[in-house]
Design a protein around this motif. Structure first.
Motif, PDB file in Angstrom:
ATOM      1  N   VAL A 140      -8.847  59.212 -53.580  1.00 19.64           N
ATOM      2  CA  VAL A 140      -9.588  59.622 -54.764  1.00 19.64           C
ATOM      3  C   VAL A 140      -9.860  61.125 -54.713  1.00 19.64           C
ATOM      4  O   VAL A 140     -10.630  61.593 -53.878  1.00 19.64           O
ATOM      5  CB  VAL A 140     -10.912  58.848 -54.880  1.00 19.64           C
ATOM      6  N   TYR A 152      -8.310  55.653 -61.105  1.00 18.15           N
ATOM      7  CA  TYR A 152      -8.664  55.950 -59.717  1.00 18.15           C
ATOM      8  C   TYR A 152      -9.495  54.821 -59.103  1.00 18.15           C
ATOM      9  O   TYR A 152      -9.298  54.458 -57.933  1.00 18.15           O
ATOM     10  CB  TYR A 152      -9.420  57.272 -59.628  1.00 18.15           C
ATOM     11  N   THR A 192     -15.240  59.746 -59.808  1.00 14.09           N
ATOM     12  CA  THR A 192     -15.012  58.986 -61.037  1.00 14.09           C
ATOM     13  C   THR A 192     -16.278  58.842 -61.871  1.00 14.09           C
ATOM     14  O   THR A 192     -16.208  58.775 -63.101  1.00 14.09           O
ATOM     15  CB  THR A 192     -14.432  57.596 -60.714  1.00 14.09           C
TER      16      THR A 192
END
Length: 442
Positions: free
Chosen positions: A13, A83, A17
């Protein structure tokens, strides 16, 4: 040396997010307001034409901005979803149902559109297969161009593949604590001094590396513990843990025996030595501790933060061969070189965030060119990591702010006591006999 440093939220990642979703949510009202502005301007244009005044499409720019804001909001949502799903797919592929709720994964797959699901699977597969690409390419090119390593390149490729298959290198939240061993350790104070003022505290990662045991010329140093006492009476501790010091040595806790024990989930004499050094410095169960480490020290720090009795709130490692999944209260910073053979044993760490939401992974290919020094693992040494630390310290990436904010209060301590400890390995039974006879101590 490469000047590119990659700061990300996790191994796979590259972004936060939740921050993407927050930004997407903030763009929603902006997009709606732009739509209202476009309608108002269109009305004004119509009224102008009725009055005999021609204005060239007054609403055009507002409609264009509305479309951009709407598309950007949708794109950010899609990226966040991709993600998040990719992280779940990677964890499921690596650990099965141990770390991923199957129902949650199934629900995430059903909610994802076809393109999102396909992209997530592709990202997860590429990350899993590519975690060792830099180091394998480095050793292969070194073997071909320099001709001095013989089978080292292919052997390392086989080793990293075996590590991937065995599922080692990461310590999931569900993993058991370290298994007790047959060894213990004693520590001895090598030096101590007290200081006051802001300069007594580390301000960044370069300061941290400069305080690592052995960097001050004390060859016997293994652990450095700093106690920070504040005018309020509160206190906290900082521990700096050394990397491996010998291959195999009966009296040396920081050797390959300890490396193997820790890597395969067993308690080592070096781990016990760190606990005893903290105790000798005055720390007790529940005390707030920040832990900084290199190499083998990274494994010790990971388990200390995960399973120890101290309240470890910061865990920073350089070139650690493992990464442990930490609790939400731990700020975790993993600094590793993608061409470091030792860091390669961590198999890329966790796909997502380990620790608090502010935790980061810092990666850099320290030296992409094949050199003679590759045989001595030069990119694993603290000198190489110090260069990377300097890049991080000077970075304007906002994800580094959390580490700066975590270190900043240390500068307000009234008194800082710094103690450096050496250590020795002992057999547990002989240590028990010495305690029963009235001798010993730490």
């Amino acid at each position: 040396m490469s000047d590119d440093v990659d700061i990300r939220s996790g191994g796979l990642v590259a972004v936060d997010t939740e921050a993407l979703r927050e930004l997407s949510g903030a763009l929603g009202p902006i997009s709606a307001r732009l739509d209202e502005v476009a309608e108002a301007l269109a009305g004004a244009g119509t009224a102008s034409l009725a009055a005999g005044l021609w204005v060239p499409d007054p609403a055009g720019r507002a409609r264009e901005a509305h479309a951009i804001a709407t598309d950007l909001s949708r794109t950010l949502d899609t990226l966040a979803q991709t993600y998040d799903l990719a992280e779940k797919e990677a964890l499921h592929a690596l650990h099965g149902t141990r770390d991923v709720d199957v129902m949650q994964l199934a629900a995430a797959r059903m909610q994802a559109e076809g393109d999102v699901a396909a992209a997530a699977k592709r990202l997860a597969a590429e990350w899993i297969e590519g975690r060792h690409r830099d180091i394998e390419d480095q050793m292969r090119d070194s073997a071909l161009m320099l001709g001095v390593y013989g089978p080292l390149g292919p052997a390392l490729t086989q080793l990293t593949a075996a590590v991937r298959r065995a599922g080692r290198g990461t310590v999931p939240a569900a993993a058991p604590p370290l298994r007790p061993g047959a060894e213990t350790a004693s520590v001895e104070e090598i030096s101590t001094h007290r200081a006051t003022g802001a300069d007594a505290a580390p301000r960044g990662l370069v300061d941290v590396i400069d305080r690592m045991p052995g960097q001050d010329g004390l060859d016997d140093a293994r652990v450095r513990v700093e106690e920070y006492r504040y005018a309020s009476g509160e206190r906290e501790f900082v521990a700096y843990i050394a990397g491996t010091r010998a291959a195999f040595a009966a009296d040396e806790p920081w050797d390959m025996t300890s490396n193997l024990q820790l890597y395969f989930g067993a308690q080592s004499s070096s781990y016990l030595a760190v606990e005893r050094a903290l105790t000798a410095a005055g720390a007790v169960a529940g005390d707030r501790v920040h832990v900084f480490s290199h190499s083998q020290g990274g494994m010790i720090a990971a388990y200390l933060a995960r399973d120890g009795d101290f309240d470890v709130v910061t865990e920073v490692s350089f070139g650690s061969p493992v990464q442990a999944e930490q609790a939400d209260g731990v700020l975790s910073v993993a600094v590793r070189h993608t061409d470091d053979p030792v860091a390669a044993l961590a198999v890329g760490g966790f796909p997502g965030v380990s620790g608090s939401g502010d935790s980061v992974v810092v990666e850099r290919e320290a030296d992409p060119m094949p050199r003679w020094s590759d045989a001595t693992f030069a990119v694993h040494q603290l000198d190489a990591y110090r260069e990377t630390a300097a890049m991080v310290d000077s970075s304007d990436d906002p994800r580094i702010d959390a580490l700066r904010e975590r270190l900043a209060p240390l500068a307000g301590a009234a008194v800082v006591t710094s103690t450096v400890y050496g250590a020795h390995r002992e057999q547990a039974r002989s240590a028990d006999r010495r305690r029963r006879s009235g001798g010993g101590g730490l």
